[in-house]
Motif scaffolding. Structure first.
Motif, PDB file in Angstrom:
ATOM      1  N   LYS A  37      -1.461 -18.894 -43.852  1.00  0.00           N
ATOM      2  CA  LYS A  37      -1.088 -19.989 -44.754  1.00  0.00           C
ATOM      3  C   LYS A  37       0.437 -19.972 -44.878  1.00  0.00           C
ATOM      4  N   ASN A  38       1.044 -21.134 -44.957  1.00  0.00           N
ATOM      5  CA  ASN A  38       2.498 -21.257 -45.172  1.00  0.00           C
ATOM      6  C   ASN A  38       3.370 -20.673 -44.065  1.00  0.00           C
ATOM      7  N   PRO A  89      -1.360 -29.395 -35.145  1.00  0.00           N
ATOM      8  CA  PRO A  89      -2.503 -29.490 -36.062  1.00  0.00           C
ATOM      9  C   PRO A  89      -3.798 -29.900 -35.356  1.00  0.00           C
ATOM     10  N   ASP A 148      -8.542 -25.467 -40.606  1.00  0.00           N
ATOM     11  CA  ASP A 148      -8.156 -26.641 -41.384  1.00  0.00           C
ATOM     12  C   ASP A 148      -6.624 -26.709 -41.429  1.00  0.00           C
ATOM     13  N   PRO A 149      -6.034 -27.742 -40.779  1.00  0.00           N
ATOM     14  CA  PRO A 149      -4.560 -27.807 -40.712  1.00  0.00           C
ATOM     15  C   PRO A 149      -3.906 -28.037 -42.071  1.00  0.00           C
ATOM     16  N   ASN A 150      -4.713 -28.429 -43.057  1.00  0.00           N
ATOM     17  CA  ASN A 150      -4.123 -28.573 -44.393  1.00  0.00           C
ATOM     18  C   ASN A 150      -3.987 -27.227 -45.083  1.00  0.00           C
ATOM     19  N   GLU A 151      -4.754 -26.263 -44.578  1.00  0.00           N
ATOM     20  CA  GLU A 151      -4.730 -24.943 -45.203  1.00  0.00           C
ATOM     21  C   GLU A 151      -3.891 -23.961 -44.376  1.00  0.00           C
ATOM     22  N   TYR A 152      -4.036 -24.064 -43.067  1.00  0.00           N
ATOM     23  CA  TYR A 152      -3.378 -23.104 -42.176  1.00  0.00           C
ATOM     24  C   TYR A 152      -2.332 -23.758 -41.301  1.00  0.00           C
ATOM     25  N   SER A 153      -1.312 -22.973 -40.982  1.00  0.00           N
ATOM     26  CA  SER A 153      -0.356 -23.406 -39.961  1.00  0.00           C
ATOM     27  C   SER A 153      -0.021 -22.178 -39.124  1.00  0.00           C
ATOM     28  N   GLU A 160      -7.287 -27.817 -35.532  1.00  0.00           N
ATOM     29  CA  GLU A 160      -8.529 -28.482 -35.912  1.00  0.00           C
ATOM     30  C   GLU A 160      -9.628 -28.267 -34.856  1.00  0.00           C
TER      31      GLU A 160
END
Ligand code: DAH
Length: 347
Positions: free
Chosen positions: A223-224, A295, A304-309, A299
């Motif tokens: 994350k982040n 992203p 989940d690209p909103n949660e992980y990068s 996916e």
């Protein structure tokens, strides 16, 4: 002396002188058989006793014994002399000249590109990465599709592929290991991995291209994760690999599986950035491709690209080895020329 005792003396004289004159061991053996063996002439003398008149029997017996002893003595002396000669010849033959140069042992050597793989692996292990083993035979899905390269995507042209069947191929990039690691991760969570391994492309071999080469893939997911993490990681890597004084710069580039994508240059470790033949006067040397994991890729691999990068990078091993060891032709790594391999041991 009776006739018969004279015969003994004559035999003794003949046998001893022939034995003493023997020039070879084989000849001596023959003389032993002739005179001293069980049926030899000396041994058979006693059988003449019957013909000896009684009053001479005692002196005849003594003469025969003396003859036997003397011939045996002559034989033993000669035998010993031959043995001594033999030993002396053997010793002379086996003489070791300690000043002669020794036979050097032919030793195997580690190919310098494996030295680079070991070095890079150690650097990332120290940073807490795990080493993932990929596979040389891949599916189209992991080598391309999950990395955002669908069948009709123009970037497939960048990597001419060895297809085994429509679905199977020799991986063109270790990036395939990214997709595997993300898909295999269950439950989905942070990843920090590198994957050193071989890759294959239908290139015509020349000084800078080889149809088989090695790459080291890297992937960090959490994350982040931001591009600042990517830059810091690669800066640390460049300093450990090429020297404390090295700096890196990121140049915008394109890879389908990263967004944004960058090409990473390291300040020239030959001239320190002033400009030289190695960096073609620019002061910078390109060492790897990298970027933030697209992203879409996250996916497709179940994140989940909103949660992980995350970020990823790919190092060309031979390129680093060529720069590090001053090798001008990539084909040298694959020719198994022991003289070449020897040159890089311990470097
Ligand atoms: N797979 C790329 C190639 O073979 C190298 C690469 C570039 C790997 C960027 C990456 C990346 O993971 O983020 O040219």
């Amino acid at each position: 002396m009776s006739q018969i005792t004279e015969k003994v003396a004559a035999l003794e004289e003949e046998a001893t002188s022939r034995i003493q004159a023997a020039s070879k061991k084989e000849e001596l053996n023959e003389l032993f058989a002739k005179y001293l063996s069980k049926k030899g002439e000396v041994s058979s003398l006693m059988s003449l006793m019957r013909e000896v008149p009684n009053e001479e029997k005692a002196s005849f017996g003594q003469a025969v014994n003396a003859c036997k002893n003397n011939v045996t003595k002559a034989y033993n002396e000669k035998k010993e002399a031959f043995e001594k000669e033999e030993l002396a010849a053997k010793l002379a033959n086996e003489k070791i000249d300690v000043t002669l140069p020794g036979n050097t042992l032919q030793q195997g050597h580690i190919n310098p590109y494996y030295l680079i793989i070991d070095e890079v692996t150690d650097i990332f292990l120290d940073m807490g990465y795990e080493v993932v083993e990929g596979r040389d035979v891949e599916t189209d899905r992991f080598n391309f599709e999950l990395l955002n390269v669908p069948k009709d995507h123009p970037s497939r042209d960048m990597q001419d592929t060895f297809y085994i069947s429509e679905e199977l191929l020799l991986r063109t990039q270790t990036s395939a290991a990214q997709a595997h690691t993300m898909c295999d991760k269950n439950p989905k969570g942070p990843i920090k991995m590198i994957c050193p391994g071989k890759a294959y492309r239908r290139d015509d071999d020349d000084m800078t291209h080889s149809h088989q080469f090695a790459q080291i893939e890297g992937l960090v997911i959490d994350k982040n994760i931001s591009i600042a993490n990517l830059k810091a990681t690669l800066e640390l890597f460049a300093k450990k690999m090429f020297g404390e004084k090295r700096e890196i710069r990121l140049r915008s580039s394109y890879f389908p599986f990263t967004e944004p994508s960058v090409e990473v240059d390291v300040s020239c470790f030959n001239c320190g950035g002033k400009g030289c033949a190695m960096c073609k006067g620019t002061g910078w040397i390109e060492i790897l491709g990298a970027g933030m994991v697209n992203p879409k890729v996250l996916e497709m691999c179940g994140y989940d690209p909103n949660e992980y990068s995350g970020f990823a990078f790919g190092v060309g091993v031979e390129r680093v080895a060529m720069l590090r060891y001053g090798v001008d032709d990539i084909r040298r790594f694959y020719q198994n020329d022991v003289r070449f391999l020897k040159d890089y041991v311990g470097k």
